[in-house]
Design an enzyme around this catalytic site. Structure first.
Site, PDB file in Angstrom:
ATOM      1  N   SER A 124       0.291  -1.890   0.027  1.00 10.93           N
ATOM      2  CA  SER A 124       0.077  -0.209  -0.414  1.00 10.93           C
ATOM      3  C   SER A 124       0.604   0.969   0.072  1.00 10.93           C
ATOM      4  CB  SER A 124      -1.190   0.192   0.767  1.00 10.93           C
ATOM      5  OG  SER A 124      -1.659   1.155   1.444  1.00 10.93           O
ATOM      6  N   TYR A 148      -1.844  -1.390  10.540  1.00  9.56           N
ATOM      7  CA  TYR A 148      -3.075  -1.969   9.557  1.00  9.56           C
ATOM      8  C   TYR A 148      -1.130  -1.502   8.529  1.00  9.56           C
ATOM      9  CZ  TYR A 148      -3.530  -1.569   4.671  1.00  9.56           C
ATOM     10  OH  TYR A 148      -3.892  -2.492   3.149  1.00  9.56           O
ATOM     11  N   LYS A 152       1.828  -4.021   6.360  1.00  7.77           N
ATOM     12  CA  LYS A 152       2.208  -3.708   5.036  1.00  7.77           C
ATOM     13  C   LYS A 152       3.891  -4.109   5.111  1.00  7.77           C
ATOM     14  CE  LYS A 152      -1.766  -4.420   3.229  1.00  7.77           C
ATOM     15  NZ  LYS A 152      -1.884  -5.489   3.237  1.00  7.77           N
TER      16      LYS A 152
HETATM   17  P1  NAD Z   1     -10.871  -7.150   0.705  1.00  2.00           P
HETATM   18  O1  NAD Z   1     -11.273  -7.118   2.048  1.00  2.00           O
HETATM   19  O2  NAD Z   1     -12.063  -7.233  -0.193  1.00  2.00           O
HETATM   20  O3  NAD Z   1     -10.032  -8.439   0.487  1.00  2.00           O
HETATM   21  C1  NAD Z   1      -9.568  -9.337   0.844  1.00  2.00           C
HETATM   22  C2  NAD Z   1      -9.889 -10.612   1.097  1.00  2.00           C
HETATM   23  O4  NAD Z   1      -9.570 -11.664   2.214  1.00  2.00           O
HETATM   24  C3  NAD Z   1     -11.413 -10.878   1.452  1.00  2.00           C
HETATM   25  O5  NAD Z   1     -11.997 -11.997   0.453  1.00  2.00           O
HETATM   26  C4  NAD Z   1     -11.055 -11.910   2.521  1.00  2.00           C
HETATM   27  O6  NAD Z   1     -12.174 -12.837   3.257  1.00  2.00           O
HETATM   28  C5  NAD Z   1      -9.723 -12.763   2.198  1.00  2.00           C
HETATM   29  N1  NAD Z   1      -9.189 -12.726   3.683  1.00  2.00           N
HETATM   30  C6  NAD Z   1      -8.763 -12.332   4.966  1.00  2.00           C
HETATM   31  N2  NAD Z   1      -7.851 -12.713   5.538  1.00  2.00           N
HETATM   32  C7  NAD Z   1      -7.883 -14.321   5.305  1.00  2.00           C
HETATM   33  C8  NAD Z   1      -7.041 -14.986   5.406  1.00  2.00           C
HETATM   34  N3  NAD Z   1      -6.065 -14.714   7.092  1.00  2.00           N
HETATM   35  N4  NAD Z   1      -7.491 -15.956   5.150  1.00  2.00           N
HETATM   36  C9  NAD Z   1      -7.742 -16.227   3.949  1.00  2.00           C
HETATM   37  N5  NAD Z   1      -8.174 -15.176   3.939  1.00  2.00           N
HETATM   38  C10 NAD Z   1      -8.766 -14.081   4.151  1.00  2.00           C
HETATM   39  O7  NAD Z   1      -9.832  -6.023   0.280  1.00  2.00           O
HETATM   40  P2  NAD Z   1      -9.063  -5.599  -0.703  1.00  2.00           P
HETATM   41  O8  NAD Z   1      -9.907  -4.116  -1.036  1.00  2.00           O
HETATM   42  O9  NAD Z   1      -9.155  -6.409  -2.034  1.00  2.00           O
HETATM   43  O10 NAD Z   1      -7.429  -5.790  -0.605  1.00  2.00           O
HETATM   44  C11 NAD Z   1      -6.974  -6.695  -1.270  1.00  2.00           C
HETATM   45  C12 NAD Z   1      -5.908  -7.366  -0.754  1.00  2.00           C
HETATM   46  O11 NAD Z   1      -5.093  -4.931  -0.989  1.00  2.00           O
HETATM   47  C13 NAD Z   1      -5.482  -6.433   1.036  1.00  2.00           C
HETATM   48  O12 NAD Z   1      -4.426  -7.394   1.515  1.00  2.00           O
HETATM   49  C14 NAD Z   1      -5.005  -4.913   1.269  1.00  2.00           C
HETATM   50  O13 NAD Z   1      -4.432  -4.615   2.419  1.00  2.00           O
HETATM   51  C15 NAD Z   1      -4.836  -4.378   0.404  1.00  2.00           C
HETATM   52  N6  NAD Z   1      -5.030  -2.978  -0.325  1.00  2.00           N
HETATM   53  C16 NAD Z   1      -6.227  -2.340  -0.614  1.00  2.00           C
HETATM   54  C17 NAD Z   1      -6.223  -1.191  -0.688  1.00  2.00           C
HETATM   55  C18 NAD Z   1      -7.626  -1.024  -0.560  1.00  2.00           C
HETATM   56  O14 NAD Z   1      -7.569   0.536  -0.437  1.00  2.00           O
HETATM   57  N7  NAD Z   1      -8.383  -1.605  -0.804  1.00  2.00           N
HETATM   58  C19 NAD Z   1      -5.069  -0.581  -0.355  1.00  2.00           C
HETATM   59  C20 NAD Z   1      -4.452  -0.717  -0.546  1.00  2.00           C
HETATM   60  C21 NAD Z   1      -4.046  -2.162  -0.306  1.00  2.00           C
HETATM   61  N1  UFG Z   2     -12.613  10.880   3.153  1.00  2.00           N
HETATM   62  C1  UFG Z   2     -13.987  11.730   3.485  1.00  2.00           C
HETATM   63  N2  UFG Z   2     -14.892  11.480   3.829  1.00  2.00           N
HETATM   64  C2  UFG Z   2     -15.650   9.694   4.562  1.00  2.00           C
HETATM   65  C3  UFG Z   2     -14.172   8.801   4.042  1.00  2.00           C
HETATM   66  C4  UFG Z   2     -12.947   9.229   3.526  1.00  2.00           C
HETATM   67  O1  UFG Z   2     -13.971  12.775   3.289  1.00  2.00           O
HETATM   68  O2  UFG Z   2     -16.638   8.915   4.537  1.00  2.00           O
HETATM   69  C5  UFG Z   2     -11.494  11.599   2.817  1.00  2.00           C
HETATM   70  C6  UFG Z   2     -10.611  11.033   3.377  1.00  2.00           C
HETATM   71  O3  UFG Z   2     -10.674  11.592   4.112  1.00  2.00           O
HETATM   72  C7  UFG Z   2      -9.622  11.067   2.572  1.00  2.00           C
HETATM   73  C8  UFG Z   2     -10.177  10.258   1.280  1.00  2.00           C
HETATM   74  O4  UFG Z   2     -11.697  10.398   1.842  1.00  2.00           O
HETATM   75  O5  UFG Z   2      -9.338  11.970   2.356  1.00  2.00           O
HETATM   76  C9  UFG Z   2      -9.995   8.874   0.857  1.00  2.00           C
HETATM   77  O6  UFG Z   2     -10.133   8.369   2.242  1.00  2.00           O
HETATM   78  P1  UFG Z   2     -10.294   6.957   2.307  1.00  2.00           P
HETATM   79  O7  UFG Z   2     -10.617   6.195   3.798  1.00  2.00           O
HETATM   80  O8  UFG Z   2     -10.889   6.246   0.731  1.00  2.00           O
HETATM   81  O9  UFG Z   2      -8.829   6.144   1.313  1.00  2.00           O
HETATM   82  P2  UFG Z   2      -6.810   6.523   2.300  1.00  2.00           P
HETATM   83  O10 UFG Z   2      -6.502   7.373   1.446  1.00  2.00           O
HETATM   84  O11 UFG Z   2      -7.864   6.878   3.823  1.00  2.00           O
HETATM   85  O12 UFG Z   2      -6.373   5.761   2.543  1.00  2.00           O
HETATM   86  C10 UFG Z   2      -6.478   4.351   1.652  1.00  2.00           C
HETATM   87  C11 UFG Z   2      -6.863   2.744   2.394  1.00  2.00           C
HETATM   88  C12 UFG Z   2      -5.507   2.927   3.023  1.00  2.00           C
HETATM   89  C13 UFG Z   2      -4.548   2.674   1.250  1.00  2.00           C
HETATM   90  C14 UFG Z   2      -4.355   3.935   1.372  1.00  2.00           C
HETATM   91  C15 UFG Z   2      -3.154   4.358   0.381  1.00  2.00           C
HETATM   92  O13 UFG Z   2      -8.570   2.883   3.332  1.00  2.00           O
HETATM   93  O14 UFG Z   2      -6.026   1.259   3.308  1.00  2.00           O
HETATM   94  O15 UFG Z   2      -5.552   4.093   0.624  1.00  2.00           O
HETATM   95  O16 UFG Z   2      -3.291   2.976  -0.821  1.00  2.00           O
HETATM   96  F1  UFG Z   2      -3.550   1.966   3.048  1.00  2.00           F
END
Ligand code: NAD
Ligand code: UFG
Length: 336
Positions: A124, A148, A152
């Site tokens: 991330s 969290y 990572k």
């Molecule tokens: P998500 O929660 O939709 O998907 C994660 C999946 O992993 C889910 O299906 C969950 O059931 C499964 N899971 C969790 N723990 C598990 C375990 N112990 N064993 C088996 N399965 C398990 O999340 P996502 O948004 O698809 O994110 C996927 C990955 O990308 C995550 O590692 C997340 O941290 C990373 N990531 C996401 C974002 C974002 O904004 N969505 C940003 C940066 C990084």
């Molecule tokens: N925001 C609002 N109102 C809300 C939710 C979010 O104003 O109800 C704003 C936040 O303050 C931020 C922007 O929208 O400025 C984006 O917020 P998100 O929560 O959607 O995303 P973040 O940038 O905080 O974080 C996301 C993921 C993290 C990841 C990061 C970088 O949640 O896991 O992007 O990849 F690490």
């Protein structure tokens, strides 16, 4: 070639399974459905017209993993499985360390035992912390503000140590920026349980009438309109980056980190207004207090991924909002 996808039923994992199947890979999903439902995988098959294999298995279950590796002999792993709620991680740090870090270590041990040493890891942009923007891969990482984010950072470092000890590994650390949007079929998309933490699912639930109003967290940042700037990326573009990374690790050994973002920053209000354009109606929002831990602005320098992976993001914020709305209206109650 067979790719084992942990967390493949989740938001980013499911979109990546679509791209893998469309590109001709065999796909084996390992998910415990903690934050997803098996029906998502039926939809992946519906979109692609292809079959995948799936196991209801926790990545902390070493015996279960060993059996799956023995049965399927995957050529590489894409590791999405993990917990991702930043706020929750501050309240339940041990849950996050146990699930994300212990789970990853168990997975890497199973990979090593099966002699499968090729992995793409979901990292991330949060690992960059307070670095100057745009973020570049060679910056020092780890100054992160949440448990969290630390999971990572630690997992990146663990993979670094694994590679240093055994150069036959091939590791691609993909540092995602802010994925939003959905598959254009409207069959899969982001479907969080309860009240969403992230901006886009919150906006779309306000637009459909399930939540009353969006609170914009802070209107007094030193940005063009006072709201935070992020690098939003369409989830299908992000999924395609995994295809490029898989191709690369299958052909090489080494360890590289890549920023997967658009390289452009949009404010919260830019996203609100782009969404209003798509729905054709005003979105109910108020400007509220800042959210603790939020950085004012960050976006990617994605040049390395462009050059070395041959990957570039294609979709703009209008398409991200269109596809989010399409998914929301086709699945008002989520995927069951
Ligand atoms: P998500 O929660 O939709 O998907 C994660 C999946 O992993 C889910 O299906 C969950 O059931 C499964 N899971 C969790 N723990 C598990 C375990 N112990 N064993 C088996 N399965 C398990 O999340 P996502 O948004 O698809 O994110 C996927 C990955 O990308 C995550 O590692 C997340 O941290 C990373 N990531 C996401 C974002 C974002 O904004 N969505 C940003 C940066 C990084
Ligand atoms: N925001 C609002 N109102 C809300 C939710 C979010 O104003 O109800 C704003 C936040 O303050 C931020 C922007 O929208 O400025 C984006 O917020 P998100 O929560 O959607 O995303 P973040 O940038 O905080 O974080 C996301 C993921 C993290 C990841 C990061 C970088 O949640 O896991 O992007 O990849 F690490």
């Amino acid at each position: 070639m067979t790719i084992l996808v942990t967390g493949g039923a989740g938001y980013i994992g499911s979109h990546t399974c679509v791209e893998l199947l469309n590109a001709g890979y065999e796909v084996v999903v390992v998910d415990n459905y903690y934050n997803s439902v098996p029906a998502v995988l039926d939809r992946v098959e519906q979109i692609t017209g292809k079959k995948l294999k799936s196991y209801d298995c926790d990545i902390r279950d070493r015996e279960g993993l060993d059996k799956i590796f023995a049965e399927n002999k995957p050529d590489a792993v894409i590791h999405f499985a993990g917990l991702k709620a930043v706020g929750e991680s501050a309240k339940l740090p041990l849950l996050y360390y146990e699930n994300n870090i212990s789970g990853s270590v168990t997975l890497f041990e199973a990979m090593e035992a099966a002699n499968c040493k090729k992995i793409v890891f979901s990292s991330s942009a949060t690992v960059y912390g307070n670095n100057p923007i745009p973020y570049k891969e060679d910056m020092i990482t780890g100054d992160v503000s949440s448990p969290y984010g630390r999971t990572k950072h630690f997992i990146e470092k663990i993979l670094g140590d694994v590679y240093a000890a055994d150069n036959s590994w091939s590791v691609s650390l993909l540092r995602y920026f802010n994925p939003i949007g959905a598959h254009e079929s409207g069959l899969i998309g982001e479907d969080p349980n309860g009240i969403p933490n992230n901006l886009m699912p919150y906006i779309s639930r306000v637009a459909i009438g399930k939540l009353e109003k969006l609170t914009v967290f802070g209107g007094d940042y030193e940005t063009k309109d006072g709201t935070c700037i992020r690098d939003y990326i369409h989830v299908v573009d992000l999924a395609k980056a995994h295809l490029c990374a898989v191709k690369k690790i299958l052909d090489t050994t080494g360890l590289e980190a890549y920023n997967i973002g658009n390289g452009k920053g949009y404010s919260v209000l830019d996203i609100v207004h782009a969404f209003e354009k798509v729905t054709g109606k005003p979105l109910n929002y108020v400007i509220g207090a800042r959210r603790e831990g939020d950085l004012p602005a960050f976006y990617a320098d994605a040049t390395k991924a462009n050059k070395e992976l041959g990957w570039t993001a294609k979709y703009d914020i209008d398409k991200m909002c269109e596809d989010t709305w399409n998914f929301q209206t086709k699945n008002p109650d989520g995927i069951k």
